[in-house]
Enzyme design. Structure first.
Site, PDB file in Angstrom:
ATOM      1  N   ASP A  51      10.954 -36.751 -16.942  1.00  0.00           N
ATOM      2  CA  ASP A  51      10.679 -36.363 -15.553  1.00  0.00           C
ATOM      3  C   ASP A  51       9.302 -36.843 -15.093  1.00  0.00           C
ATOM      4  O   ASP A  51       8.353 -36.872 -15.891  1.00  0.00           O
ATOM      5  CB  ASP A  51      10.744 -34.837 -15.396  1.00  0.00           C
ATOM      6  N   TYR A  91       9.092 -31.221 -27.887  1.00  0.00           N
ATOM      7  CA  TYR A  91       8.373 -30.974 -26.643  1.00  0.00           C
ATOM      8  C   TYR A  91       7.472 -29.749 -26.778  1.00  0.00           C
ATOM      9  O   TYR A  91       7.774 -28.822 -27.535  1.00  0.00           O
ATOM     10  CB  TYR A  91       9.350 -30.685 -25.499  1.00  0.00           C
ATOM     11  N   ASP A  97      11.957 -26.196 -12.228  1.00  0.00           N
ATOM     12  CA  ASP A  97      10.547 -26.286 -12.586  1.00  0.00           C
ATOM     13  C   ASP A  97       9.710 -25.945 -11.351  1.00  0.00           C
ATOM     14  O   ASP A  97      10.253 -25.704 -10.263  1.00  0.00           O
ATOM     15  CB  ASP A  97      10.183 -27.663 -13.161  1.00  0.00           C
ATOM     16  N   ARG A 145      13.951 -27.895 -18.973  1.00  0.00           N
ATOM     17  CA  ARG A 145      13.952 -27.071 -17.748  1.00  0.00           C
ATOM     18  C   ARG A 145      15.070 -26.031 -17.806  1.00  0.00           C
ATOM     19  O   ARG A 145      14.878 -24.870 -17.446  1.00  0.00           O
ATOM     20  CB  ARG A 145      14.145 -27.961 -16.520  1.00  0.00           C
TER      21      ARG A 145
END
Length: 319
Positions: A39, A67, A81, A176
């Site tokens: 993203d 992550y 988000d 997300r």
């Protein structure tokens, strides 16, 4: 033309396509491909394949990823988000009453396989159209859950309403959406705030280069590319004897049992510590990994082969 993989540190506000476009300008070559989208607001590891290494893009996309994510509890958004339209679901005072041990327990409960509904703001296609395109038109359609796997998760900060955790997951996992699901399971709502990709396969954030650093290294003729061979070192190596060089160079499939029975493998590659040759040679077909590096008798990398139905079949050829 440069052949290999460069570990790019993708910065904020860049898309994965932006990174590829800028690298084409820096390296003055067209044959470049990224290994999966990240993203625009996310940062971190984005392996980019150059030249003949673009054949490995698909393989790298399939790898597990790690992550570091920050989730804000008590809110949700249309994009899942904080860049989207944020709505308050639960008051901050109520969120701060949550038991920290319970929060950690809920987050850890996602380890394993689970069915995840992908976000509307994603590049997945439905009837030939990307979901985010439909979302921008004000349309929301039903998305089928997809099986993903959370391999590991560790919570480092619980400072309500903020939580920071590290997660290692399978391909296709949306962090997300994981944040959304954590918020829903806690009953207060949740929305991702920040995301850093720290690892893709063997590529780590500590070794990643910003585009500006790559540009400087190109000017100074410094090395920054991982070779195809180094990238494939995670796979078992099989070196054939001279009589079979032509067979592998031409991309023929290899029967696993024949490899063992005919001893067409250079056994020095597989045998260590004076162990029995027959036992050791058979063991290579039993390991979990399905891919093998095939070399000719001169120790030249020919290609990556995949184990399938008793054969090793060419998957990616580099001759």
């Amino acid at each position: 033309m440069i052949n290999g993989i460069v570990n790019v540190y993708k910065e904020k506000d860049f898309t994965s396509h932006d990174v590829v476009a800028k690298l084409r300008g820096i390296l003055k070559q067209k044959k470049i491909g990224h290994t999966g989208t990240l993203d625009p607001q996310a940062v971190g590891v984005l392996p980019v394949c150059l030249g003949n290494a673009t054949k490995l893009c698909e393989l790298l996309t399939d790898k597990e990823k790690t992550y570091k994510a920050t989730i804000i509890l008590g809110v949700t958004s249309d994009t899942e988000d904080m860049t989207g339209e944020v709505k308050r679901i639960t008051s901050e005072d109520e969120v701060k009453k949550l038991d920290k041990e319970k929060i950690i327990e809920v987050i850890k409960s996602f380890v394993g396989e689970y069915n995840q509904v992908p976000p509307m703001y994603s590049a997945l296609k439905v009837n030939g159209k990307k979901l985010y395109e439909l979302a921008r038109e004000g349309k929301e359609i039903e998305r089928k859950p997809r099986k993903v796997e959370i391999l590991d998760v560790n919570v480092s900060i619980v400072d309500l309403p903020k939580i920071v955790f590290t997660v290692t997951c399978s391909k296709g996992t949306y962090i997300r959406s994981l944040c959304r699901d954590i918020g829903e399971k806690l009953g207060v709502g949740g929305c991702m705030d920040e995301l850093i990709r720290t690892k893709v396969s063997s590529f780590c954030i500590e070794d990643a280069y910003k585009l500006s650093e790559i540009e400087e290294m190109v000017k100074n003729e410094k090395e920054f590319v991982t070779s195809i061979e180094d990238m494939l070192n995670i796979y078992e190596k099989i070196k054939v004897i001279k009589e079979y060089d032509k067979l592998v160079v031409n991309g023929n499939k290899l029967e696993i049992q024949s490899l063992i029975d005919s001893r067409i493998i250079d056994m020095s590659v597989l045998v260590k510590n004076n162990t029995d040759t027959k036992v050791k040679s058979e063991s290579f077909i039993k390991i979990k990994e399905n891919y093998y590096r095939i070399y000719d008798s001169n120790d030249k990398l020919i290609g990556l082969y995949k184990k399938e139905n008793g054969f090793l079949k060419p998957y990616k050829m580099f001759t």
